[in-house]
Design a protein around this motif. Structure first.
Motif, mmCIF file in Angstrom:
data_model
loop_
_atom_site.group_PDB
_atom_site.id
_atom_site.type_symbol
_atom_site.label_atom_id
_atom_site.label_comp_id
_atom_site.label_asym_id
_atom_site.label_seq_id
_atom_site.Cartn_x
_atom_site.Cartn_y
_atom_site.Cartn_z
ATOM 1 N N PRO A 264 0.837 -1.123 -0.507
ATOM 2 C CA PRO A 264 0.194 0.145 0.158
ATOM 3 C C PRO A 264 0.571 1.163 -0.394
ATOM 4 C CG PRO A 264 -0.462 -1.075 2.193
ATOM 5 C CD PRO A 264 0.526 -2.309 1.206
ATOM 6 N N SER A 265 0.040 1.732 -0.611
ATOM 7 C CA SER A 265 1.035 3.930 -1.018
ATOM 8 C C SER A 265 0.571 3.775 0.762
ATOM 9 C CB SER A 265 0.367 4.455 -1.625
ATOM 10 O OG SER A 265 0.950 5.401 -1.898
ATOM 11 N N LEU A 266 2.002 4.897 0.966
ATOM 12 C CA LEU A 266 1.874 5.613 2.468
ATOM 13 C C LEU A 266 1.478 7.341 2.094
ATOM 14 C CD1 LEU A 266 5.700 4.352 3.295
ATOM 15 C CD2 LEU A 266 3.377 3.463 4.062
ATOM 16 N N LEU A 267 1.599 7.444 1.955
ATOM 17 C CA LEU A 267 1.215 9.424 1.898
ATOM 18 C C LEU A 267 0.522 9.311 0.506
ATOM 19 C CD1 LEU A 267 4.473 10.469 2.176
ATOM 20 C CD2 LEU A 267 3.161 9.641 3.647
ATOM 21 N N GLY A 268 -0.495 8.120 0.040
ATOM 22 C CA GLY A 268 -1.382 8.757 -1.030
ATOM 23 C C GLY A 268 -0.803 8.235 -2.046
#
Length: 430
Positions: A264-268
């Motif tokens: 998953p992406s951490l910051l969007g």
């Protein structure tokens, strides 16, 4: 028996004086030290081992100064590739100021653009554009750190793992196979794919450790050969639809990873940084604990310092070699997982390692085989990679300059006496 002198003090006989001059007999030699005739290491192997330990665990100051020297010589290369500097040199004695002006413009422009591409872009129109460079640096740093931890761990065990490429290829292929062939919820699918990648790479690395333990085969030769074997195995899998090739595709490439098996992406979505960086940080703490707080790490370090003494102390050196290579392979496999299951991936190719397996050697050397040093070195090299592309786009400086700087870092790391001589640092003998 001693005779009495004039003042009733014992006087040594000639036989006693001769015994004292000759020193203690050979039977007084300590038995806990390894014998000089130990067959574990030939003189050449002992010298190689000593040199490897000096390079991989030397002074941290030498590592920092190696980077400084590499940047300095990189600046010279920037000057030679700059058209304005070369033109100003043609009339240097008429107007020397022009040469210095253009030289400063070239060097400062290059490193400022490197900073803007790797850390903070003050020219960005929005806050997201301004901070995006540091997220790109961390994204590139994650696989370098993971692979560097694996290579550094074998360094601490007195081994040299050059099989990072093959281990990454096998680990990435295994993770991709689990990702594209199974249909599971993300909470199960993603951990299973990560585990498959780490396990496959651990087993592949374990081959070198097993051969080292059983036959004494040199791990450098074995791991280099395994790189080629691993490459062609993965290439074969990518050309068979029953294995990894994307259905209906004629290219050696897998299908894109399903969303349930993507980190998953951490910051969007506006950033490319994903959970692979957290994986690298967690792995750093884990390796630190293994090396410094566990009995296994003690055995690794003991074997790395002196296998003969470690064996005399009851340590199974062969098991230590096998364990070190398997853990190293698992860490390198996590680097492949980072590449394959990253949120920006669109499939697996035979070039999934992207040179990381070899760059990790430099990262481990620069980090002096210490986990947190490797993390810092991984971030530095991630900055070089992220900033190099921006430097080329904005200043027209070849990105190969960054590769030269990295190579120079390795050169200076491998020659600590040269660095100490340049900066007039005291040597150990002093």
């Amino acid at each position: 028996m001693s005779e009495k002198g004039p003042e009733n003090e014992p006087v040594e006989t000639p036989e006693q004086a001769q015994e004292q001059a000759q020193g203690p007999e050979s039977t007084d030699v300590r038995v806990d030290a390894p014998a000089a005739t130990d067959t574990d290491r030939s003189p050449d192997a002992a010298r190689w081992h000593t040199a490897l330990r000096e390079i991989t665990t030397g002074n941290a100051l030498v590592a920092v100064l190696s980077v400084v020297l590499a940047m300095f010589f990189g600046s010279l290369l920037i000057l030679f590739t700059d058209a304005d500097v070369r033109y100003a040199l043609s009339y240097f004695f008429a107007r020397p100021y022009d040469t210095f002006y253009y030289a400063w413009e070239a060097i400062s422009g290059a490193y400022v653009s490197l900073w803007r591409g790797a850390v903070y872009n003050d020219l960005g129109g929005t806050f997201i554009q301004q901070i995006k460079p540091i997220t790109e640096t961390l994204k590139f740093a994650a696989p370098l750190t993971l692979a560097g931890l694996g290579i550094g761990l074998t360094f601490r065990a007195g081994l040299f793992n050059i099989g990072g490429r093959g281990q990454m290829l096998l680990g990435g292929a295994a993770a991709a196979y689990v990702a594209v062939t199974l249909d599971l919820p993300m909470i199960v699918h993603l951990p299973l794919a990560i585990l498959a990648g780490a396990l496959a790479a651990a087993l592949w690395g374990g081959i070198a450790g097993l051969l080292k333990a059983l036959t004494g085969a040199h791990e450098v030769i074995v791991t280099i050969m395994l790189n080629y074997v691993g490459y062609y195995l993965v290439f074969y899998a990518l050309t068979r639809e029953s294995l990894l090739q994307a259905p209906g595709s004629g290219n050696p490439k897998s299908a894109p990873m399903p969303d349930s098996a993507v980190l998953p992406s951490l910051l969007g979505p506006q950033f490319n940084l994903h959970a692979g960086f957290l994986l690298a940080v967690l792995a750093t703490f884990l390796v630190w604990w293994i090396l410094n707080r566990s009995s296994l790490g003690y055995r690794f370090r003991a074997v790395g310092e002196n296998p003969a003494a470690a064996r005399a102390a009851g340590i199974n050196v062969g098991v230590a070699y096998l364990s070190a290579f398997m853990i190293s392979g698992a860490l390198v496999g996590l680097a492949a997982v980072n590449q394959v299951l990253g949120s920006v991936t669109d499939g697996v190719t035979s070039g999934l390692d992207a040179g990381i397996g070899f760059d990790a050697i430099t990262v481990a050397l620069l980090g002096r085989s210490r986990p947190f040093g490797i993390l810092a070195a991984g971030i530095l090299f991630g900055a070089f990679k992220a900033g190099g592309f921006f430097m080329q786009a904005s200043e027209g400086i070849p990105v190969d300059i960054v590769l030269v700087i990295q190579s120079l870092i390795v050169l200076f790391l491998a020659a600590p006496p040269l660095v100490k001589a340049i900066f007039r640092l005291p040597s150990k003998e002093a």
